[in-house]
Scaffold this motif. Structure first.
Motif, short mmCIF file in Angstrom:
data_model
loop_
_atom_site.label_atom_id
_atom_site.label_comp_id
_atom_site.label_asym_id
_atom_site.label_seq_id
_atom_site.Cartn_x
_atom_site.Cartn_y
_atom_site.Cartn_z
N LEU A 132 37.08 42.03 38.12
CA LEU A 132 36.15 41.27 37.28
C LEU A 132 35.55 40.07 38.02
N LEU A 133 36.35 39.47 38.89
CA LEU A 133 35.88 38.27 39.59
C LEU A 133 35.31 38.57 40.97
N GLY A 134 35.37 39.83 41.38
CA GLY A 134 34.80 40.21 42.66
C GLY A 134 35.57 39.68 43.85
N VAL A 135 36.89 39.64 43.74
CA VAL A 135 37.73 39.15 44.82
C VAL A 135 38.39 40.34 45.52
N GLU A 136 38.21 40.42 46.83
CA GLU A 136 38.84 41.49 47.60
C GLU A 136 40.31 41.15 47.80
N TYR A 137 41.15 42.20 47.88
CA TYR A 137 42.59 41.98 48.02
C TYR A 137 43.24 43.14 48.74
N ASP A 138 44.42 42.88 49.27
CA ASP A 138 45.24 43.90 49.89
C ASP A 138 46.23 44.37 48.83
N GLU B 135 41.12 33.31 44.30
CA GLU B 135 41.15 33.39 45.77
C GLU B 135 42.19 32.44 46.35
N ARG B 136 42.27 31.25 45.79
CA ARG B 136 43.24 30.25 46.26
C ARG B 136 44.67 30.71 45.98
N ALA B 137 44.90 31.22 44.77
CA ALA B 137 46.23 31.70 44.41
C ALA B 137 46.64 32.89 45.27
N TYR B 138 45.72 33.81 45.47
CA TYR B 138 45.98 34.98 46.30
C TYR B 138 46.32 34.55 47.73
N ALA B 139 45.58 33.59 48.27
CA ALA B 139 45.81 33.11 49.63
C ALA B 139 47.21 32.52 49.78
N ASP B 140 47.74 31.92 48.73
CA ASP B 140 49.10 31.38 48.79
C ASP B 140 50.11 32.47 49.13
N ARG C 55 51.98 40.33 42.17
CA ARG C 55 50.96 40.31 41.13
C ARG C 55 51.17 39.24 40.07
N LEU C 56 52.36 39.17 39.49
CA LEU C 56 52.60 38.18 38.44
C LEU C 56 52.60 36.76 38.99
N HIS C 57 53.09 36.61 40.20
CA HIS C 57 53.11 35.29 40.83
C HIS C 57 51.69 34.79 41.10
N ILE C 58 50.84 35.69 41.56
CA ILE C 58 49.45 35.32 41.84
C ILE C 58 48.74 34.89 40.56
N LEU C 59 48.92 35.67 39.49
CA LEU C 59 48.26 35.34 38.23
C LEU C 59 48.82 34.05 37.63
N ARG C 60 50.12 33.84 37.75
CA ARG C 60 50.72 32.61 37.25
C ARG C 60 50.17 31.41 38.02
N ARG C 61 50.08 31.54 39.36
CA ARG C 61 49.55 30.45 40.18
C ARG C 61 48.09 30.20 39.84
N MET C 62 47.33 31.26 39.60
CA MET C 62 45.94 31.10 39.20
C MET C 62 45.87 30.29 37.90
N GLY C 63 46.75 30.61 36.96
CA GLY C 63 46.80 29.86 35.70
C GLY C 63 47.13 28.40 35.92
N GLN C 64 48.04 28.12 36.85
CA GLN C 64 48.38 26.74 37.16
C GLN C 64 47.18 26.00 37.73
N TYR C 65 46.45 26.66 38.63
CA TYR C 65 45.26 26.04 39.20
C TYR C 65 44.18 25.85 38.14
#
Length: 110
Positions: free
Chosen positions: A22-28, A69-74, A36-46
């Motif tokens: 939905l956000l057009g972010v590329e990922y591995d 993108e920032r959460a994923y990069a973490d 997955r859950l950690h990335i989404l949780r971190r995104m929510g924190q940001y």
């Protein structure tokens, strides 16, 4: 990227991959499979630190994309254990209270 009602569309997303799409972010996929859950949780924190009131939908979409993108990069350079996003992982790393009381010499007891 269509941005009409992006928050409503994100709210309906059922998988981490949906957020990336939905956000057009590329990922591995290997990283998302592990964190997955950690990335989404971190995104929510940001996102909690973002002021979105009064922002236009395209601006909200751009900010959501940036936080994902920032959460994923973490997690590209670190593991969920190292990041400690969830309470259970934070508690596991917290210093433990001494479970053994101090020794008291018997001859000091009256």
């Amino acid at each position: 990227m269509t941005t009409d009602g992006i928050l409503a569309r994100l709210n309906k997303a059922s998988a981490a991959e949906d957020f990336f799409s939905l956000l057009g972010v590329e990922y591995d996929a290997k990283i998302v499979d592990v964190a997955r859950l950690h990335i989404l949780r971190r995104m929510g924190q940001y996102l909690a630190g973002e002021e979105l009131t009064g922002a236009s939908d395209p601006e909200i979409a751009a900010r959501c994309k940036a936080t994902l993108e920032r959460a994923y990069a973490d997690f590209v350079t670190s593991t969920p254990i190292e990041q400690r996003v969830f309470k259970v992982l934070k508690d596991a790393a917290a210093p433990q209270a001494n479970k053994h009381p101090a020794l008291v010499q018997l001859d000091l007891l009256e």
